[in-house]
Write a protein that holds these residues in place. Structure first.
Motif, PDB file in Angstrom:
ATOM      1  N   ILE A 290      41.066  29.376  41.116  1.00  0.00           N
ATOM      2  CA  ILE A 290      39.699  29.573  40.618  1.00  0.00           C
ATOM      3  C   ILE A 290      38.843  30.258  41.677  1.00  0.00           C
ATOM      4  CG2 ILE A 290      37.581  28.387  39.916  1.00  0.00           C
ATOM      5  CD1 ILE A 290      39.333  26.335  38.515  1.00  0.00           C
ATOM      6  N   ASP A 291      39.010  29.853  42.933  1.00  0.00           N
ATOM      7  CA  ASP A 291      38.257  30.487  44.022  1.00  0.00           C
ATOM      8  C   ASP A 291      38.542  31.990  44.075  1.00  0.00           C
ATOM      9  OD1 ASP A 291      37.142  28.092  44.756  1.00  0.00           O
ATOM     10  OD2 ASP A 291      38.523  27.709  46.412  1.00  0.00           O
ATOM     11  N   ALA A 292      39.808  32.361  43.840  1.00  0.00           N
ATOM     12  CA  ALA A 292      40.190  33.777  43.898  1.00  0.00           C
ATOM     13  C   ALA A 292      39.587  34.582  42.749  1.00  0.00           C
ATOM     14  CB  ALA A 292      41.706  33.898  43.875  1.00  0.00           C
ATOM     15  N   LEU A 293      39.264  33.910  41.644  1.00  0.00           N
ATOM     16  CA  LEU A 293      38.737  34.598  40.461  1.00  0.00           C
ATOM     17  C   LEU A 293      37.219  34.500  40.336  1.00  0.00           C
ATOM     18  CD1 LEU A 293      41.339  33.227  37.883  1.00  0.00           C
ATOM     19  CD2 LEU A 293      41.285  35.562  38.784  1.00  0.00           C
ATOM     20  N   ALA A 294      36.612  33.639  41.118  1.00  0.00           N
ATOM     21  CA  ALA A 294      35.216  33.246  40.907  1.00  0.00           C
ATOM     22  C   ALA A 294      34.228  34.409  40.928  1.00  0.00           C
ATOM     23  CB  ALA A 294      34.811  32.198  41.947  1.00  0.00           C
TER      24      ALA A 294
END
Length: 314
Positions: A290-294
């Motif tokens: 999720i952090d990579a897509l945020a």
């Protein structure tokens, strides 16, 4: 662990012997701790070697293990502040598919997933994780809420397939699954799906059409169950092991085929041997994804999802 799979019988024999020696040592003046330690080391080594070389059919059995962690276990050990939301606002509430607000590593998310139950009563209550139309319509409603409030969506997939009963067909099962799949693909927010047990047919795809798809090490994901495939091809479910091999249902096969993006390791001996460690490990992986897509814009997320699924099998 109370339940052993067929291929675990050698491990079961050793663990039963260890338990007998431990019980005997409590009432015996003779020190047998060294023998217990030797058997424990042998058991651990045998368990590790057994799980390092599982066949696709054996992995299917592990994915279905009665003590494997389910949705509620992950809610308890990987997420915080879970607030369940119920009902599709059309017919009723389906407990095979659960969802609501939650926090993952401090980040507010919309969490949706299948719940199979742990005993006879809870399995009947949750319909063995087989969602009905109202369950998939509930998922669509929750994804719509997530999109409006800018919340990433996390799904935990664990179903042998959508419920095939006549009442589900009467209420539009196929249409509900299609709408749920469409809702996934159109989400303006990040979506990460994880196959945590069985990922069966459209009932799984309806919650797994994300830009990032993870699988636990001993999970399976396929268009039909091995038994169903065997029944069609060979007219007998006894060929299920051969079907599992041919269909490439394991996480390792699917990673090579680029159907999934990441494999999350399980404790030695499967997730059912340490549900807490499994949940913590999965929660960490989900948070990283999720952090990579945020920070990606909505247009990029939607295009990434579309391209991902259009390229499958190409």
């Amino acid at each position: 662990m109370n339940a052993y799979l067929d291929f675990e019988k050698p491990v079961a024999s050793l663990e039963e012997r260890i338990a007998e020696l431990r019980a005997a040592s409590e009432d015996d003046a003779v020190d047998i701790s060294s023998e217990i330690a030797r058997l424990e080391a042998k058991s651990a080594e045998l368990l590790a070697s057994t799980y390092a070389s599982l066949t696709p059919w054996q992995k299917t059995q592990v994915a279905r293990h009665p003590e494997r962690p389910h949705f509620r276990d992950y809610v308890e050990h990987a997420f915080e502040d879970f607030m369940p939301l119920g009902g599709d606002r059309l017919f009723g509430d389906d407990l095979a598919i659960m969802g609501g607000f939650a926090r993952l590593n401090g980040r507010r998310v919309m969490l949706i997933g299948h719940e199979k139950g742990h005993d006879t009563q809870s399995r009947l209550k949750h319909n063995f994780g087989m969602g009905k139309p109202e369950g998939y319509r509930k998922a669509v409603r929750l994804m719509d809420i997530a999109g409006r409030f800018g919340l990433p969506v996390v799904t935990l997939v664990d179903t042998s397939g959508a419920f095939p009963g006549i009442e589900a067909e009467e209420r539009g099962q196929a249409e509900a699954i299609a709408r749920s799949t469409e809702a996934c693909l159109a989400l303006p927010v990040p979506m990460v799906a994880a196959i945590v047990g069985e990922g069966g047919s459209g009932g799984a795809v309806a919650l797994a059409s994300a830009e990032r798809v993870l699988m636990l090490e001993h999970s399976v994901y396929s268009v039909i169950s091995p038994e169903g495939c065997a029944s069609i091809l060979w007219r007998t479910s006894e060929k299920a092991a051969e079907a599992a091999q041919a269909m490439k249902v394991t996480a390792q096969h699917l990673k090579r085929l680029k159907v999934i993006d990441r494999i999350v390791k399980e404790p030695v001996g499967g997730a059912h041997r340490d549900p807490v460690a499994t949940a913590v490990s999965l929660g960490k992986a989900l948070s990283e994804e999720i952090d990579a897509l945020a920070d990606l814009p909505s247009e990029t997320l939607i295009r990434t999802r579309e391209e991902r699924f259009l390229q499958l099998g190409g």
